[in-house]
Scaffold this motif. Structure first.
Motif, mmCIF file in Angstrom:
data_model
loop_
_atom_site.group_PDB
_atom_site.id
_atom_site.type_symbol
_atom_site.label_atom_id
_atom_site.label_comp_id
_atom_site.label_asym_id
_atom_site.label_seq_id
_atom_site.Cartn_x
_atom_site.Cartn_y
_atom_site.Cartn_z
ATOM 1 N N VAL A 1 -1.302 9.427 -10.805
ATOM 2 C CA VAL A 1 -2.318 9.923 -9.869
ATOM 3 C C VAL A 1 -3.400 8.879 -9.635
ATOM 4 N N VAL A 2 -3.933 8.314 -10.702
ATOM 5 C CA VAL A 2 -5.065 7.391 -10.564
ATOM 6 C C VAL A 2 -4.637 6.094 -9.899
ATOM 7 N N ALA A 3 -3.560 5.465 -10.394
ATOM 8 C CA ALA A 3 -3.142 4.177 -9.852
ATOM 9 C C ALA A 3 -2.718 4.301 -8.395
ATOM 10 N N THR A 4 -1.944 5.328 -8.065
ATOM 11 C CA THR A 4 -1.463 5.476 -6.693
ATOM 12 C C THR A 4 -2.594 5.851 -5.751
ATOM 13 N N THR A 5 -3.434 6.786 -6.166
ATOM 14 C CA THR A 5 -4.553 7.182 -5.316
ATOM 15 C C THR A 5 -5.503 6.022 -5.085
ATOM 16 N N THR A 6 -5.730 5.215 -6.103
ATOM 17 C CA THR A 6 -6.624 4.067 -5.967
ATOM 18 C C THR A 6 -6.073 3.049 -4.983
ATOM 19 N N GLN A 7 -4.786 2.746 -5.091
ATOM 20 C CA GLN A 7 -4.220 1.761 -4.166
ATOM 21 C C GLN A 7 -4.181 2.293 -2.743
ATOM 22 N N ILE A 8 -3.933 3.595 -2.577
ATOM 23 C CA ILE A 8 -3.944 4.172 -1.230
ATOM 24 C C ILE A 8 -5.355 4.183 -0.665
ATOM 25 N N ALA A 9 -6.325 4.556 -1.498
ATOM 26 C CA ALA A 9 -7.715 4.593 -1.027
ATOM 27 C C ALA A 9 -8.196 3.204 -0.643
ATOM 28 N N LEU A 10 -7.871 2.186 -1.458
ATOM 29 C CA LEU A 10 -8.292 0.823 -1.134
ATOM 30 C C LEU A 10 -7.607 0.326 0.128
ATOM 31 N N GLY A 11 -6.303 0.603 0.262
ATOM 32 C CA GLY A 11 -5.603 0.196 1.471
ATOM 33 C C GLY A 11 -6.154 0.871 2.713
ATOM 34 N N LEU A 12 -6.492 2.162 2.602
ATOM 35 C CA LEU A 12 -7.067 2.886 3.737
ATOM 36 C C LEU A 12 -8.442 2.335 4.093
ATOM 37 N N PHE A 13 -9.266 2.093 3.088
ATOM 38 C CA PHE A 13 -10.614 1.570 3.335
ATOM 39 C C PHE A 13 -10.565 0.217 4.046
ATOM 40 N N LEU A 14 -9.708 -0.678 3.549
ATOM 41 C CA LEU A 14 -9.620 -2.010 4.162
ATOM 42 C C LEU A 14 -9.015 -1.938 5.555
ATOM 43 N N ALA A 15 -8.032 -1.046 5.757
ATOM 44 C CA ALA A 15 -7.435 -0.905 7.096
ATOM 45 C C ALA A 15 -8.461 -0.396 8.102
ATOM 46 N N LEU A 16 -9.269 0.586 7.716
ATOM 47 C CA LEU A 16 -10.320 1.083 8.610
ATOM 48 C C LEU A 16 -11.354 0.005 8.875
ATOM 49 N N LEU A 17 -11.668 -0.751 7.846
ATOM 50 C CA LEU A 17 -12.688 -1.793 7.990
ATOM 51 C C LEU A 17 -12.222 -2.893 8.933
#
Length: 430
Positions: A206-222
């Motif tokens: 949960v933590v590792a996958t959610t973290t990588q998805i959240a970081l990828g989403l944040f950078l993609a939006l940015l």
């Protein structure tokens, strides 16, 4: 048509044709006056019985008994032969069913007065209905023996007493039912280890996958923001970690996190007088591998979300601006639904993949460090624990039992999540 022939057709019995085909393949076809087909079925069944009778009888004896004489009977070979016998029997039963249904359908056609199809019509019917199945059969047979047979063997081992101290040919295996599963939750050593490893596997996933998805989403939006320049260059830089083989990155990070000479402790934390036990303390080892997995996983998610964001029409956002929508409302009601509609199955695969992510656990610290009172390392997840039980301690039965539980968990999670994603299958629901 003469009256006698018509009366004979009406008296033709499909049930009798089925019974004859059940007694021996081809007899029903002979009853239907399909002599060529009937002789072919008879030859096939006779050849099958002559070829496989001894193999099947020995195989079924072996899978039920697992041998009777130590050092003479090899339980593993008998088990594999028994499983192959079951697979062959299933294939034979399928062909036998086709033989019975063919006899029944031909008998019904005869009773209804339908003429016997010519060779050309038979070939045309085969091409229209049976040709796709005929072409799929070789691949299906290969799939059964490459994938299904090993799975059946693994499942079977979970119900035996196969371990380091009871292994053939010196000893014979025995069927023990659900004893291995009971031991997993009743014997203190196995229970504490299983609960510890299972809970950490869930947290890790949960933590590792959610973290990588959240970081990828944040950078993609940015990066997708209209105010950002040099988008191509930034995207290229952010995707670079994905271009490097994962095992190379993990080994480099393992050296960097080394407690004594790693760059993290010596050159970064050392400047403020700190040194953390990254490889000798389970807590810090878990923190380290979560950070490494985030680094390894976010480029794929970033590339995935970037492609979807570029496909969203600007008219949606312009209409939201006209309606007075805030930035958060546009993200919630426009951006996220589109992202989930296009990527939900792949995101589910990210979770399932990390649940069985053996590479990072094994390559970073071999699942360590050791933990008192457990037969698994402090950072082991279920899949790496199964590996150790199989290749280091030779607890094949317990490893197989844990593998079954692991497979059920992943399959259940994936099935539940894919059912949940039905709301994104229709674009009109967005």
């Amino acid at each position: 048509m003469p009256e006698t022939a018509t009366t004979t057709m009406r008296k033709h019995n499909p049930t009798l044709a089925m019974i004859l085909s059940i007694l021996f393949a081809g007899l029903g076809q002979l009853y239907n006056r399909r002599y060529a087909k009937g002789i072919a079925f008879i030859i096939i069944e006779a050849s099958f019985l002559i070829t496989f009778w001894n193999f099947l009888s020995w195989g079924y004896w072996g899978i039920f008994t697992l041998g009777e004489i130590p050092k003479v009977d090899h339980s593993i070979f008998l088990l594999i032969q028994g499983l192959i016998s079951i697979i062959i029997t299933v294939f034979a039963a399928g062909l036998y069913y086709l033989n019975v249904m063919d006899a029944r359908n031909n008998a019904i056609d005869i009773k209804l007065g339908k003429g016997k199809p010519s060779i050309r019509e038979g070939l045309k019917n085969f091409y229209d209905t049976g040709f796709p199945y005929f072409m799929v059969i070789p691949g299906m047979i290969m799939l059964v023996f490459i994938v299904v047979l090993p799975l059946l063997f693994m499942v079977s081992l979970a119900f035996t007493d196969y371990n380091l101290y009871n292994s053939p040919p010196r000893n014979l295996l025995s069927w023990v039912g659900f004893e291995n599963f009971i031991n997993l939750v009743s014997i203190p050593l196995w229970k504490s280890t299983f609960l510890s490893v299972f809970s950490w596997t869930i947290v890790w996933t949960v933590v590792a996958t959610t973290t990588q998805i959240a970081l990828g989403l944040f950078l993609a939006l940015l990066v997708n923001d209209p105010r950002v320049k040099y988008k191509r260059f930034i995207r290229t830089i952010l995707i670079l970690p994905w271009a490097v083989p994962a095992f190379v990155t993990i080994l480099i990070f393992a050296a960097m996190f080394n407690d004594r000479f790693g760059a993290i402790n010596r050159d970064i934390l050392g400047t403020i007088g700190m040194a953390l036990p990254w490889l000798t303390d389970p807590f810090y080892t878990k923190i380290a591998i979560i950070m490494i997995q985030t680094w390894l996983g976010f480029p794929f998610v970033f590339a995935l979300f970037t492609g979807v964001l570029q496909s969203i029409s600007k008219d949606w956002y312009e209409a939201a601006d006209v309606d007075g929508g805030t930035r958060f409302q546009k993200f919630r009601f426009i951006t996220m639904p589109h992202l989930l509609y296009a990527t939900a199955p792949l995101l589910i695969m990210q979770y399932a993949g990390n649940f069985n992510n053996f590479n990072i656990i094994y390559l970073f610290n071999n699942g360590g460090p050791a933990v008192r009172g457990q037969n698994a390392g402090g950072s082991d997840i279920l899949i790496s624990w199964v590996f150790k039980l199989t290749f280091e301690t030779n607890n094949y039965n317990m490893a197989a039992a844990i593998s079954i539980l692991l497979g059920l968990i992943v399959a259940g999670f994936a099935f539940f999540q894919f059912r949940r994603t039905r709301s994104f299958k229709e674009e009109g629901n967005i």
